[in-house]
Design an enzyme around this catalytic site. Structure first.
Site, PDB file in Angstrom:
ATOM      1  N   ASP A  68     -32.523  87.392 -22.390  1.00  0.00           N
ATOM      2  CA  ASP A  68     -32.661  88.133 -21.066  1.00  0.00           C
ATOM      3  C   ASP A  68     -32.825  87.039 -19.998  1.00  0.00           C
ATOM      4  O   ASP A  68     -33.086  86.140 -20.128  1.00  0.00           O
ATOM      5  CB  ASP A  68     -34.539  88.179 -21.623  1.00  0.00           C
ATOM      6  CG  ASP A  68     -35.060  89.189 -20.028  1.00  0.00           C
ATOM      7  OD1 ASP A  68     -34.830  89.524 -18.921  1.00  0.00           O
ATOM      8  OD2 ASP A  68     -35.832  90.206 -20.618  1.00  0.00           O
ATOM      9  N   VAL A  69     -31.956  87.624 -18.680  1.00  0.00           N
ATOM     10  CA  VAL A  69     -31.839  87.033 -17.116  1.00  0.00           C
ATOM     11  C   VAL A  69     -32.804  86.380 -17.045  1.00  0.00           C
ATOM     12  O   VAL A  69     -32.939  84.944 -16.226  1.00  0.00           O
ATOM     13  CB  VAL A  69     -31.294  87.739 -16.330  1.00  0.00           C
ATOM     14  CG1 VAL A  69     -29.247  88.274 -16.938  1.00  0.00           C
ATOM     15  CG2 VAL A  69     -31.854  88.662 -15.962  1.00  0.00           C
ATOM     16  N   ASN A  95     -24.759  90.939 -12.946  1.00  0.00           N
ATOM     17  CA  ASN A  95     -25.182  93.244 -12.873  1.00  0.00           C
ATOM     18  C   ASN A  95     -26.568  93.095 -12.694  1.00  0.00           C
ATOM     19  O   ASN A  95     -27.568  94.063 -12.652  1.00  0.00           O
ATOM     20  CB  ASN A  95     -23.981  94.315 -13.298  1.00  0.00           C
ATOM     21  CG  ASN A  95     -24.507  95.253 -13.008  1.00  0.00           C
ATOM     22  OD1 ASN A  95     -24.525  95.822 -12.733  1.00  0.00           O
ATOM     23  ND2 ASN A  95     -25.511  96.027 -15.081  1.00  0.00           N
ATOM     24  N   TYR A 161     -38.174  96.129  -4.108  1.00  0.00           N
ATOM     25  CA  TYR A 161     -37.077  96.060  -4.898  1.00  0.00           C
ATOM     26  C   TYR A 161     -35.720  96.246  -3.710  1.00  0.00           C
ATOM     27  O   TYR A 161     -35.043  95.185  -3.465  1.00  0.00           O
ATOM     28  CB  TYR A 161     -36.299  97.710  -5.118  1.00  0.00           C
ATOM     29  CG  TYR A 161     -34.652  97.697  -5.598  1.00  0.00           C
ATOM     30  CD1 TYR A 161     -34.243  97.333  -6.922  1.00  0.00           C
ATOM     31  CD2 TYR A 161     -34.548  98.658  -5.240  1.00  0.00           C
ATOM     32  CE1 TYR A 161     -33.175  97.472  -7.162  1.00  0.00           C
ATOM     33  CE2 TYR A 161     -32.603  98.613  -5.163  1.00  0.00           C
ATOM     34  CZ  TYR A 161     -32.546  98.358  -6.173  1.00  0.00           C
ATOM     35  OH  TYR A 161     -30.804  98.419  -6.315  1.00  0.00           O
ATOM     36  N   LYS A 165     -32.953  92.892  -2.874  1.00  0.00           N
ATOM     37  CA  LYS A 165     -31.803  92.620  -2.781  1.00  0.00           C
ATOM     38  C   LYS A 165     -31.711  92.592  -1.373  1.00  0.00           C
ATOM     39  O   LYS A 165     -29.680  91.771  -1.290  1.00  0.00           O
ATOM     40  CB  LYS A 165     -31.032  94.234  -2.797  1.00  0.00           C
ATOM     41  CG  LYS A 165     -31.300  95.780  -3.990  1.00  0.00           C
ATOM     42  CD  LYS A 165     -29.754  94.474  -5.560  1.00  0.00           C
ATOM     43  CE  LYS A 165     -30.050  95.071  -6.622  1.00  0.00           C
ATOM     44  NZ  LYS A 165     -29.203  94.636  -7.246  1.00  0.00           N
ATOM     45  N   VAL A 194     -26.203 106.254  -6.952  1.00  0.00           N
ATOM     46  CA  VAL A 194     -25.711 105.934  -8.127  1.00  0.00           C
ATOM     47  C   VAL A 194     -26.242 107.040  -9.096  1.00  0.00           C
ATOM     48  O   VAL A 194     -27.474 106.153  -9.275  1.00  0.00           O
ATOM     49  CB  VAL A 194     -25.669 104.800  -9.061  1.00  0.00           C
ATOM     50  CG1 VAL A 194     -24.558 105.289  -9.399  1.00  0.00           C
ATOM     51  CG2 VAL A 194     -24.824 103.715  -7.482  1.00  0.00           C
ATOM     52  N   THR A 196     -27.110 106.439 -12.126  1.00  0.00           N
ATOM     53  CA  THR A 196     -27.244 105.807 -13.934  1.00  0.00           C
ATOM     54  C   THR A 196     -28.707 106.033 -14.366  1.00  0.00           C
ATOM     55  O   THR A 196     -29.978 106.843 -13.641  1.00  0.00           O
ATOM     56  CB  THR A 196     -27.033 104.617 -13.770  1.00  0.00           C
ATOM     57  OG1 THR A 196     -28.019 103.800 -13.067  1.00  0.00           O
ATOM     58  CG2 THR A 196     -25.549 104.332 -13.015  1.00  0.00           C
ATOM     59  N   PHE A 198     -30.666 103.823 -14.424  1.00  0.00           N
ATOM     60  CA  PHE A 198     -31.846 102.991 -12.559  1.00  0.00           C
ATOM     61  C   PHE A 198     -33.229 103.774 -12.773  1.00  0.00           C
ATOM     62  O   PHE A 198     -33.806 103.693 -12.845  1.00  0.00           O
ATOM     63  CB  PHE A 198     -30.404 102.460 -12.070  1.00  0.00           C
ATOM     64  CG  PHE A 198     -31.368 102.090 -10.860  1.00  0.00           C
ATOM     65  CD1 PHE A 198     -30.950 100.446 -10.917  1.00  0.00           C
ATOM     66  CD2 PHE A 198     -31.611 102.498 -10.064  1.00  0.00           C
ATOM     67  CE1 PHE A 198     -32.428  99.834  -9.827  1.00  0.00           C
ATOM     68  CE2 PHE A 198     -31.928 101.883  -8.609  1.00  0.00           C
ATOM     69  CZ  PHE A 198     -32.267 101.128  -8.719  1.00  0.00           C
TER      70      PHE A 198
END
Ligand code: 8X3
Length: 263
Positions: A68-69, A95, A161, A165, A194, A196, A198
């Site tokens: 987990d980053v 990513n 969010y 970003k 996009v 996905t 997400f």
């Protein structure tokens, strides 16, 4: 005679959040061009499947580094544990990222926002801090951050969010400045809509609402975004693609898009 240059053959590409969406699409694209991959995500069974598929289909090597980053110590230990022949990372694709919920800034869940901020900003920063020094030492490298159109301007329900970003945008710009006297390159890829997984996470698992959001407009796929990532990565060494803003044809800004009415 036309000769083609394969800029990816035998390169090592590290992709975080590689088990789905844009990360998975990048893995497929770079593998198809001969790159060897270090794939990171939390979903180990999915990573295992992907490794098998890519190694068989493209005759490349894949090394899995699940973590987990957000966990700085584990990230450091995992990178340290890389076998010598995998240590020379050529391209880092930051990513891993997510959003949970569409709450107002004065109503949402602080614990959920911790997850979003810690992944999207601090996770990216940890990876950059740990991988870039080796690139500088070797005199080559490319850091590709997956930002978003959300980093251009805030939109309703996107406060946290969008802020993360916007941070990715400035971390990319700052890193580009810090590396200006080196051969390293920094790219910020900023996708619009996009389709996905997400969005399913954004709607806290409500797939129906996520699907409805995309009705009436042909949105991007992870593969469409991976093409932009690859375009930046495969540019000649003296060309630095600083940013790419890529969105569906019927999207104009983070808040303006055209959707056909569907019965
Ligand atoms: C996600 C794109 O359009 O949902 O990064 O803000 S959007």
């Amino acid at each position: 005679m036309v000769t083609t240059v394969n800029r990816m053959k035998d390169k090592i590409v590290f992709i975080t959040g590689a088990s789905s969406g844009i990360g998975e699409a990048c893995a497929r694209k770079f593998a198809s061009q001969g790159a060897n991959l270090i794939l990171n995500a939390r979903n180990v069974p999915r990573l295992d499947e992907l490794k098998k598929e890519l190694e068989t289909t493209f005759q490349i090597a894949v090394f899995l580094l699940p973590f987990d980053v957000r966990d700085r110590n584990i990230v450091a230990a995992s990178l340290k544990s890389l076998p010598e022949n995998w240590k020379n990372i050529d391209i880092l694709i930051n990513n891993a990222g997510l959003v949970i919920g569409i709450d107002k800034e004065f109503e949402g869940d602080l614990d959920e926002w911790d997850i979003v901020i810690d992944t999207n900003i601090k996770g990216l920063l940890t990876m950059t801090r740990l991988v870039v020094p080796g690139m500088i030492e070797r005199g080559s490298g490319h850091i590709i951050n997956i930002g978003s159109i959300a980093g251009e301007a805030a939109y309703p329900g996107g406060s946290i969010y969008c802020a993360t970003k916007a941070a990715v945008r400035f971390l990319s710009d700052g890193l580009r400045i810090d590396l200006v006297d080196t051969p390293l390159r920094v790219t910020n890829i900023k996708p619009g809509m996009v389709e996905t997984n997400f969005s399913v996470v954004r709607y806290r698992g409500d797939k129906q609402t996520a699907d409805n959001f995309y009705k009436g407009i042909r949105v991007l796929t992870g593969e469409d975004v991976a093409e932009s990532v690859y375009f930046a990565a495969s540019a000649p060494p003296h060309v630095q693609i600083a940013e790419i803003l890529v969105m569906p044809t019927n999207q104009a800004t983070g808040t303006i898009s055209y959707k056909e009415a569907i019965e």
